[in-house]
Write a protein that holds these residues in place. Sequence first.
Motif, PDB file in Angstrom:
ATOM      1  N   GLN A   1      82.292  16.978 -35.826  1.00  7.04           N
ATOM      2  CA  GLN A   1      83.069  16.667 -34.630  1.00  7.04           C
ATOM      3  C   GLN A   1      84.420  17.366 -34.669  1.00  7.04           C
ATOM      4  N   ALA A   2      85.008  17.449 -35.865  1.00  8.61           N
ATOM      5  CA  ALA A   2      86.297  18.124 -36.014  1.00  8.61           C
ATOM      6  C   ALA A   2      86.174  19.608 -35.699  1.00  8.61           C
ATOM      7  N   VAL A   3      85.082  20.216 -36.138  1.00  7.44           N
ATOM      8  CA  VAL A   3      84.852  21.637 -35.864  1.00  7.44           C
ATOM      9  C   VAL A   3      84.806  21.886 -34.364  1.00  7.44           C
ATOM     10  N   PHE A   4      84.101  21.035 -33.657  1.00 14.64           N
ATOM     11  CA  PHE A   4      83.950  21.228 -32.212  1.00 14.64           C
ATOM     12  C   PHE A   4      85.228  20.873 -31.456  1.00 14.64           C
ATOM     13  N   THR A   5      85.916  19.837 -31.901  1.00 14.95           N
ATOM     14  CA  THR A   5      87.092  19.346 -31.178  1.00 14.95           C
ATOM     15  C   THR A   5      88.341  20.170 -31.442  1.00 14.95           C
TER      16      THR A   5
ATOM     17  N   SER B   1      85.429  28.601 -33.593  1.00 14.19           N
ATOM     18  CA  SER B   1      84.149  28.271 -34.221  1.00 14.19           C
ATOM     19  C   SER B   1      82.988  28.942 -33.497  1.00 14.19           C
ATOM     20  N   LYS B   2      83.056  28.956 -32.173  1.00 13.33           N
ATOM     21  CA  LYS B   2      81.982  29.578 -31.401  1.00 13.33           C
ATOM     22  C   LYS B   2      81.947  31.086 -31.643  1.00 13.33           C
ATOM     23  N   LEU B   3      83.129  31.699 -31.764  1.00 10.64           N
ATOM     24  CA  LEU B   3      83.198  33.132 -32.035  1.00 10.64           C
ATOM     25  C   LEU B   3      82.608  33.446 -33.405  1.00 10.64           C
ATOM     26  N   LEU B   4      82.953  32.632 -34.407  1.00  8.72           N
ATOM     27  CA  LEU B   4      82.413  32.830 -35.752  1.00  8.72           C
ATOM     28  C   LEU B   4      80.901  32.635 -35.765  1.00  8.72           C
ATOM     29  N   MET B   5      80.417  31.682 -34.979  1.00  9.46           N
ATOM     30  CA  MET B   5      78.978  31.446 -34.888  1.00  9.46           C
ATOM     31  C   MET B   5      78.274  32.690 -34.355  1.00  9.46           C
TER      32      MET B   5
ATOM     33  N   LYS C   1      75.519  26.564 -34.798  1.00 12.13           N
ATOM     34  CA  LYS C   1      74.638  26.539 -33.623  1.00 12.13           C
ATOM     35  C   LYS C   1      74.124  25.126 -33.371  1.00 12.13           C
ATOM     36  N   ARG C   2      73.782  24.438 -34.463  1.00 11.18           N
ATOM     37  CA  ARG C   2      73.293  23.063 -34.333  1.00 11.18           C
ATOM     38  C   ARG C   2      74.387  22.148 -33.779  1.00 11.18           C
ATOM     39  N   ILE C   3      75.632  22.339 -34.249  1.00  6.62           N
ATOM     40  CA  ILE C   3      76.751  21.516 -33.787  1.00  6.62           C
ATOM     41  C   ILE C   3      76.977  21.702 -32.290  1.00  6.62           C
ATOM     42  N   PHE C   4      76.993  22.963 -31.836  1.00  3.22           N
ATOM     43  CA  PHE C   4      77.247  23.227 -30.421  1.00  3.22           C
ATOM     44  C   PHE C   4      76.077  22.781 -29.548  1.00  3.22           C
TER      45      PHE C   4
END
Length: 291
Positions: free
Chosen positions: A238-242, A248-252, A277-280
């Motif tokens: 949740q911290a990664v997304f928030t 994070s999306k760019l690194l993914m 990818k799973r988190i997003f």
Amino acid sequence: MSDNARRFCFASGPVRGEWVNLSESFHTVIRQHRYPPEKAHVLGELLCVAVLLTSTMKFEGEMTVQLETTGAISTLVAKCSHEFRIRGFMDWNREASPEAVEQSFDQGKLVVTVKGADNTILYQSMVPLEGCRVSAALEHYFVQSEQVPTRFWLVVSETQVVGLMLQRLPMKAGESAEQAEHLWEEVCHLTETVKPEELSTWDLETLIKKMYAEHDVELFESRKVWFGCTCSVERMEQAVFTLEPVESKLLMEQGGTVDVTCQYCGKSYGFDAIALKRIFAKQAKKNKKAK
């Protein structure tokens, strides 16, 4: 003495005391962050205060005591649950002198937050900092927000933290205001006579016998205090997304990884491109359901 908290009350009037001793739990917090002595001293005081205040809670939840300053210590956080699980951390200027640390409390604010078992905020109060010690800041807080006369005595050594809190409670029907005030002033005066080395080495029974020999004092059961962190893979996802959604999306997309470290226990969590990818995907599913 093991890590524990204990309450005591005076039979002759509306004065309550809380006592806490932290050793193993205090050192666990300090070791995980390798805080230097002068910083460890301040965090130890705030952890002790968090336990003392939690001792007055009558419901399940968590107490947070936070200092935010413009000085060498920018943020200092101590948490204690109703189960007496503690954790804490601080952000500070690593090049600051011990004198600068002391002066951190001249400006800033003290925030006390109480959350219920469902994580909802039940109470929050904020007051300006006044004084260069944690005890002075807390006593000012009670004067400004709680209107409950409260005194703190805190002692920090290399091996432990010991704290004692006295509070003058509301009078019951039939109690004399004059007698209640006299008892409060007398108990505070007697407590002032105890030396720091005595407070840090004597157990509570000995302290009470030495300080309040002329008073009938009731001792309550001891409660164990322990360090425990609530971090988990789910919380860090949740911290990664928030906190860092764009990065994070760019690194993914680039096949990189994201590392997140818990502020309280120092545990590191790594998320590779597959995990990101799973988190997003999970968050997108939640957002879709919310609509």
